[in-house]
Design a protein around this motif. Structure first.
Motif, short mmCIF file in Angstrom:
data_model
loop_
_atom_site.label_atom_id
_atom_site.label_comp_id
_atom_site.label_asym_id
_atom_site.label_seq_id
_atom_site.Cartn_x
_atom_site.Cartn_y
_atom_site.Cartn_z
N LYS A 1 -3.50 7.72 7.33
CA LYS A 1 -3.33 9.16 7.58
C LYS A 1 -2.16 9.70 6.78
O LYS A 1 -2.23 10.79 6.18
N LEU A 2 -1.06 8.95 6.74
CA LEU A 2 0.13 9.36 6.00
C LEU A 2 -0.15 9.46 4.50
O LEU A 2 0.31 10.39 3.83
N LEU A 3 -0.93 8.51 3.97
CA LEU A 3 -1.16 8.43 2.53
C LEU A 3 -2.29 9.34 2.05
O LEU A 3 -2.27 9.80 0.91
N THR A 4 -3.28 9.57 2.88
CA THR A 4 -4.47 10.32 2.43
C THR A 4 -4.61 11.68 3.08
O THR A 4 -5.34 12.53 2.57
N GLY A 5 -3.96 11.86 4.22
CA GLY A 5 -4.12 13.11 4.95
C GLY A 5 -5.43 13.18 5.72
O GLY A 5 -5.78 14.22 6.28
N LEU A 6 -6.16 12.07 5.78
CA LEU A 6 -7.45 12.04 6.45
C LEU A 6 -7.43 11.03 7.60
O LEU A 6 -6.63 10.11 7.61
N ASN B 1 0.82 -1.20 0.00
CA ASN B 1 0.00 0.00 0.00
C ASN B 1 0.86 1.26 0.00
O ASN B 1 0.57 2.23 -0.70
N LEU B 2 1.95 1.25 0.78
CA LEU B 2 2.87 2.39 0.79
C LEU B 2 3.55 2.56 -0.58
O LEU B 2 3.78 3.69 -1.03
N SER B 3 3.86 1.44 -1.23
CA SER B 3 4.48 1.49 -2.54
C SER B 3 3.58 2.23 -3.53
O SER B 3 4.06 3.07 -4.32
N LEU B 4 2.30 1.93 -3.49
CA LEU B 4 1.37 2.64 -4.37
C LEU B 4 1.23 4.10 -3.95
O LEU B 4 1.13 4.99 -4.78
N GLY B 5 1.24 4.34 -2.64
CA GLY B 5 1.06 5.70 -2.15
C GLY B 5 2.20 6.63 -2.51
O GLY B 5 2.00 7.82 -2.73
N ASP C 1 -3.06 10.59 -3.07
CA ASP C 1 -3.69 11.78 -2.52
C ASP C 1 -5.10 11.43 -2.08
O ASP C 1 -5.61 10.36 -2.34
N ALA C 2 -5.75 12.39 -1.43
CA ALA C 2 -7.11 12.15 -0.96
C ALA C 2 -8.09 12.03 -2.11
O ALA C 2 -9.12 11.40 -2.01
N VAL C 3 -7.77 12.66 -3.25
CA VAL C 3 -8.65 12.60 -4.41
C VAL C 3 -8.22 11.45 -5.30
O VAL C 3 -7.08 11.38 -5.73
#
Length: 351
Positions: A206-211, A90-94, A340-342
Motif C-alpha cells: 500500500k505504501l509503495l503502490t498506493g493500492l 523491496n522498500l529500497s527499490l520503492g 509508483d502504481a504505473v
C-alpha cells in the motif's frame, strides 16, 4: 575422489537449478506485474514462502527428508530477519531510482566479503577480489542507469544490504554449524519468513503502490500466473539454500549477477525489451569476471584439498570461528516493487 566428484556434480546441479528457476520466475512475474498489473510484490513473496512451506511439509510427511530440530531462537530469528531483509530490499527499490537500487545490489558482494573477513576470519585472495571487481564493473555497466540520491532511500538501502549480507552468511554457517541440509533449514524457517511478510506485506505494498491488495480484481488469468509464480518459487527458495549451503554467500551473489545478465538477454530476445551496445558490453565484461571467479575458486579449492591432510592435526586444536553475527537469510526471488502504481515495461527485469 568419488565424494569430490559427487560434491562437484551436486554443486553444478544446484547452480543450474538456481539459474533456471530464477530466470523463469522473473519472466513469469514480468507478465504478472507488467501485463496483468498485479504489482504487490511483498505480498506475493509471502505467498511464495507459504506455498514452499506447505510443499515441504508434504515432502516431510512422504519421508523425502528427515526433520532435524534446531534451537528455536535461532530459527525464529533466522526467519524473521529473512522477512525483514526481503521487505527492506523491496522498500529500497520503492524509494530509490532503479539505478541506485542496482548499486545497492552490487554493494552486497563487497559487504559480504567484509563481514566474512571481520567476523568469520575468512580470507579472499587478490585473484578472487580482482575477478569480483571485473564482474561488478560489468553488471554496473549493463544495468545502472540513473543515480538519484535521497536520504530515506539511501538509509533503507544501507539496511537492506546489511540485513541481506548477514542473512546469507547465516544461511551458510547455520547449515555447517548444525550439520543440517538446505531442505531441513528451509522447512523450519520459511513459515516464520512467510508470517513476517504476510503481516507486513499489505502495508508495504500500500505504501509503495498506493493500492490495496485485497481490492484487486483477481480474474482467472491473474490467478493462473500467481499459482505458476508460487510453484516456481518453491524451486527458487530451495535452490537458494542449496547454493549457499554448498558454496558460499559470495558465490550466491555472483550467481545472482549472472542471472541479472541472463534476464536482460532473455528480455531482449523473448520480450523485445530495449537493448543497447552498453548492455551487451556490460554483460560480456560481467561474463569475463564470472569465468575468472569460477576459475580461481576451482584452483584454490584444489589447493585446499591437496593441503587438507597436512592441516588435519592443526584443525583439532582450533576453535570455531565467531558465529555470533548469525541472524537471517537472503532474498528469495527476483520480484521487484514499483515506486509508483504505473510500471516501466522492463523495470522488474532490470531490478
Amino acid at each position: 575422489m568419488g565424494d569430490s566428484k559427487g560434491f562437484q556434480l551436486g554443486t553444478i546441479g544446484a547452480l543450474t537449478l538456481s539459474v533456471v528457476s530464477s530466470v523463469s520466475i522473473v519472466i513469469c512475474n514480468k507478465a504478472l506485474m507488467s501485463s496483468l498489473h498485479f504489482i504487490f510484490a511483498t505480498t506475493l513473496t509471502s505467498w511464495h514462502l507459504l506455498v514452499t512451506f506447505c510443499s515441504l511439509h508434504v515432502a516431510l510427511w512422504m519421508k523425502f527428508f528427515e526433520h532435524k530440530p534446531i534451537d528455536s531462537q535461532t530459527v525464529i530469528g533466522f526467519g524473521i530477519l529473512n522477512g525483514i531483509s526481503i521487505g527492506l530490499l523491496n522498500l529500497s527499490l520503492g524509494f530509490n531510482s532503479v539505478g541506485f537500487y542496482q548499486m545497492t545490489k552490487l554493494a552486497i558482494i563487497p559487504c559480504t566479503v567484509l563481514l566474512e573477513t571481520l567476523f568469520l576470519s575468512k580470507t579472499f585472495s587478490k585473484s578472487i577480489k580482482l575477478s569480483l571487481g571485473i564482474l561488478l564493473l560489468g553488471v554496473g555497466i549493463a544495468t545502472i542507469t540513473d543515480l538519484q540520491l535521497n536520504f530515506l532511500g539511501s538509509f533503507l538501502s544501507f539496511l537492506a544490504v546489511v540485513t541481506t549480507c548477514v542473512a546469507q552468511i547465516m544461511t551458510n554457517t547455520i547449515q555447517k554449524k548444525y550439520k543440517i541440509s538446505s531442505t531441513q533449514l528451509l522447512y523450519q524457517s520459511c513459515l516464520y519468513q512467510s508470517a513476517t511478510l504476510l503481516i507486513s506485506g499489505p502495508f508495504l505494498d500500500k505504501l509503495l503502490t498506493g493500492l490495496n491488495v485485497f481490492s484487486f480484481e483477481y480474474n482467472p488469468r491473474v490467478l493462473v500466473f500467481i499459482v505458476l509464480s508460487c510453484l516456481i518459487a518453491i524451486s527458487v527458495n530451495f535452490s537458494t539454500f542449496l547454493v549457499i549451503g554448498k558454496t558460499s554467500p559470495v558465490t550466491y551473489q555472483v550467481l545472482g549477477h549472472l542471472k541479472t545478465c541472463l534476464v536482460l538477454a532473455f528480455g531482449y530476445v523473448l520480450v523485445g525489451d530495449p537493448f543497447s551496445w552498453r548492455n551487451i558490453f556490460g554483460i560480456l565484461v560481467a561474463m569475463v569476471g564470472m569465468v575468472l571467479y569460477s576459475y580461481y575458486c576451482t584452483v584454490e579449492s584444489q589447493k585446499r584439498t591437496e593441503e587438507a591432510p597436512a592441516l588435519n592435526q592443526l584443525k583439532e586444536s582450533e576453535s570455531d570461528p565467531l558465529l555470533l553475527v548469525e541472524i537471517g537469510a537472503g532474498k528469495f526471488n527476483d520480484v521487484s516493487v514499483p515506486k509508483d502504481a504505473v510500471w516501466e515495461s522492463d523495470k522488474d527485469l532490470r531490478a
